[in-house]
Design a protein around this motif. Sequence first.
Motif, PDB file in Angstrom:
ATOM      1  N   CYS A   1      31.937 -40.687  18.038  1.00 30.81           N
ATOM      2  CA  CYS A   1      32.761 -40.300  19.194  1.00 30.81           C
ATOM      3  C   CYS A   1      32.345 -41.041  20.460  1.00 30.81           C
ATOM      4  O   CYS A   1      33.161 -41.218  21.376  1.00 30.81           O
ATOM      5  N   ASP A   2      31.086 -41.459  20.528  1.00 33.18           N
ATOM      6  CA  ASP A   2      30.579 -42.141  21.726  1.00 33.18           C
ATOM      7  C   ASP A   2      30.665 -43.661  21.630  1.00 33.18           C
ATOM      8  O   ASP A   2      30.225 -44.353  22.546  1.00 33.18           O
ATOM      9  N   THR A   3      31.227 -44.182  20.540  1.00 27.13           N
ATOM     10  CA  THR A   3      31.343 -45.635  20.423  1.00 27.13           C
ATOM     11  C   THR A   3      32.511 -46.137  21.264  1.00 27.13           C
ATOM     12  O   THR A   3      33.399 -45.378  21.656  1.00 27.13           O
ATOM     13  N   LEU A   4      32.498 -47.434  21.511  1.00 31.78           N
ATOM     14  CA  LEU A   4      33.506 -48.056  22.366  1.00 31.78           C
ATOM     15  C   LEU A   4      34.918 -47.759  21.880  1.00 31.78           C
ATOM     16  O   LEU A   4      35.823 -47.488  22.672  1.00 31.78           O
ATOM     17  N   GLU A   5      35.123 -47.780  20.555  1.00 32.98           N
ATOM     18  CA  GLU A   5      36.464 -47.625  19.996  1.00 32.98           C
ATOM     19  C   GLU A   5      37.003 -46.206  20.127  1.00 32.98           C
ATOM     20  O   GLU A   5      38.222 -46.004  20.169  1.00 32.98           O
ATOM     21  N   PHE A   6      36.122 -45.206  20.173  1.00 34.23           N
ATOM     22  CA  PHE A   6      36.577 -43.811  20.141  1.00 34.23           C
ATOM     23  C   PHE A   6      36.299 -43.035  21.422  1.00 34.23           C
ATOM     24  O   PHE A   6      36.845 -41.940  21.598  1.00 34.23           O
ATOM     25  N   LYS A   7      35.480 -43.565  22.297  1.00 39.13           N
ATOM     26  CA  LYS A   7      35.121 -42.829  23.504  1.00 39.13           C
ATOM     27  C   LYS A   7      36.371 -42.555  24.332  1.00 39.13           C
ATOM     28  O   LYS A   7      37.139 -43.452  24.642  1.00 39.13           O
ATOM     29  N   GLY A   8      36.582 -41.293  24.654  1.00 40.28           N
ATOM     30  CA  GLY A   8      37.722 -40.909  25.480  1.00 40.28           C
ATOM     31  C   GLY A   8      38.998 -40.624  24.700  1.00 40.28           C
ATOM     32  O   GLY A   8      39.984 -40.171  25.286  1.00 40.28           O
ATOM     33  N   LEU A   9      38.994 -40.876  23.382  1.00 43.33           N
ATOM     34  CA  LEU A   9      40.190 -40.604  22.583  1.00 43.33           C
ATOM     35  C   LEU A   9      40.330 -39.114  22.309  1.00 43.33           C
ATOM     36  O   LEU A   9      39.341 -38.368  22.298  1.00 43.33           O
ATOM     37  N   ASP A  10      41.559 -38.696  22.056  1.00 42.66           N
ATOM     38  CA  ASP A  10      41.811 -37.326  21.633  1.00 42.66           C
ATOM     39  C   ASP A  10      40.991 -37.039  20.377  1.00 42.66           C
ATOM     40  O   ASP A  10      40.937 -37.855  19.451  1.00 42.66           O
ATOM     41  N   ILE A  11      40.351 -35.871  20.328  1.00 49.94           N
ATOM     42  CA  ILE A  11      39.470 -35.534  19.211  1.00 49.94           C
ATOM     43  C   ILE A  11      40.225 -35.512  17.892  1.00 49.94           C
ATOM     44  O   ILE A  11      39.654 -35.796  16.824  1.00 49.94           O
ATOM     45  N   ASN A  12      41.524 -35.190  17.923  1.00 49.85           N
ATOM     46  CA  ASN A  12      42.309 -35.159  16.687  1.00 49.85           C
ATOM     47  C   ASN A  12      42.450 -36.557  16.077  1.00 49.85           C
ATOM     48  O   ASN A  12      42.501 -36.710  14.856  1.00 49.85           O
ATOM     49  N   ILE A  13      42.530 -37.560  16.941  1.00 49.99           N
ATOM     50  CA  ILE A  13      42.613 -38.942  16.459  1.00 49.99           C
ATOM     51  C   ILE A  13      41.305 -39.330  15.777  1.00 49.99           C
ATOM     52  O   ILE A  13      41.302 -39.915  14.683  1.00 49.99           O
TER      53      ILE A  13
ATOM     54  N   LYS B   1      29.873 -50.370  16.161  1.00 51.97           N
ATOM     55  CA  LYS B   1      28.960 -49.267  15.877  1.00 51.97           C
ATOM     56  C   LYS B   1      29.617 -48.152  15.061  1.00 51.97           C
ATOM     57  O   LYS B   1      28.935 -47.452  14.314  1.00 51.97           O
ATOM     58  N   TYR B   2      30.918 -47.963  15.201  1.00 46.84           N
ATOM     59  CA  TYR B   2      31.580 -46.881  14.479  1.00 46.84           C
ATOM     60  C   TYR B   2      31.544 -47.102  12.963  1.00 46.84           C
ATOM     61  O   TYR B   2      31.736 -46.166  12.178  1.00 46.84           O
ATOM     62  N   LEU B   3      31.287 -48.347  12.533  1.00 47.02           N
ATOM     63  CA  LEU B   3      31.239 -48.661  11.099  1.00 47.02           C
ATOM     64  C   LEU B   3      29.871 -48.403  10.477  1.00 47.02           C
ATOM     65  O   LEU B   3      29.759 -48.307   9.256  1.00 47.02           O
ATOM     66  N   ASN B   4      28.838 -48.290  11.304  1.00 45.04           N
ATOM     67  CA  ASN B   4      27.478 -48.208  10.768  1.00 45.04           C
ATOM     68  C   ASN B   4      27.256 -47.052   9.784  1.00 45.04           C
ATOM     69  O   ASN B   4      26.647 -47.259   8.728  1.00 45.04           O
ATOM     70  N   PRO B   5      27.725 -45.820  10.080  1.00 50.14           N
ATOM     71  CA  PRO B   5      27.499 -44.741   9.107  1.00 50.14           C
ATOM     72  C   PRO B   5      28.161 -45.007   7.757  1.00 50.14           C
ATOM     73  O   PRO B   5      27.596 -44.670   6.701  1.00 50.14           O
ATOM     74  N   TRP B   6      29.339 -45.630   7.777  1.00 53.31           N
ATOM     75  CA  TRP B   6      30.061 -45.888   6.532  1.00 53.31           C
ATOM     76  C   TRP B   6      29.386 -46.998   5.728  1.00 53.31           C
ATOM     77  O   TRP B   6      29.271 -46.903   4.497  1.00 53.31           O
ATOM     78  N   ILE B   7      28.930 -48.014   6.417  1.00 54.79           N
ATOM     79  CA  ILE B   7      28.182 -49.079   5.744  1.00 54.79           C
ATOM     80  C   ILE B   7      26.886 -48.512   5.169  1.00 54.79           C
ATOM     81  O   ILE B   7      26.519 -48.794   4.019  1.00 54.79           O
TER      82      ILE B   7
END
Length: 200
Positions: free
Chosen positions: A123-135, A78-84
């Motif tokens: 930010c809510d996708t599986l790959e980014f959920k819970g990661l530091d916002i700077n990442i 899902k994190y790729l959808n906006p870029w696609i």
Amino acid sequence: MPPKVRFTKEDVIKAAFSIVEENGFNGMSTQKVADRLNSSVQPLYSQFENIDALKRVVAVRTQAIFRSFVLADYSERKYLNPWIGEILFAKKYSKLYFALFVERNDHEDLFLDVNRETFNIMCDTLEFKGLDINITHAFYRHMQVYLYGLAIMVCNKYWLDDSEEGLIRVVTEQGGIMLKATLDGLLLDRSKWPNAARRK
């Protein structure tokens, strides 16, 4: 005497949109809208206070189209959808993309709103959920730079495989590479960049 032709507000907007789609916002004027309608400038001024008000309506309509692309589902990642979605928008509406993101215009706020929306979704996708916002910010910034360059190449017909499948493939591949680099800290720590000493 033939009856006077009446133009609706929607007629004027469609004429203006078609001009921006072909020539960008800088190529739109009251006379060009009138010429597109095969009319005088009177229909424009009967529906809009001035040309800037009409441009804003066209920009809002363009934002809605752009938003429909970047919020659509293309990938299980899902994190790729906006870029696609952005690159497919650039392919289908190359002059509009150029008008929005290359030419100077007064409508950047509309597209910053979309950027904020897509960032929050990412930010809510599986790959980014819970990661530091700077990442997450690091990934987002670097993907923006990559997509912008790719989109300009697509708009100018410099990208050889600009089929929808080819564009989805290259964005997916680059997104995976960029994500790995981000998670490995390469996009945050300049000391890990190749030849970093020469870049300081």
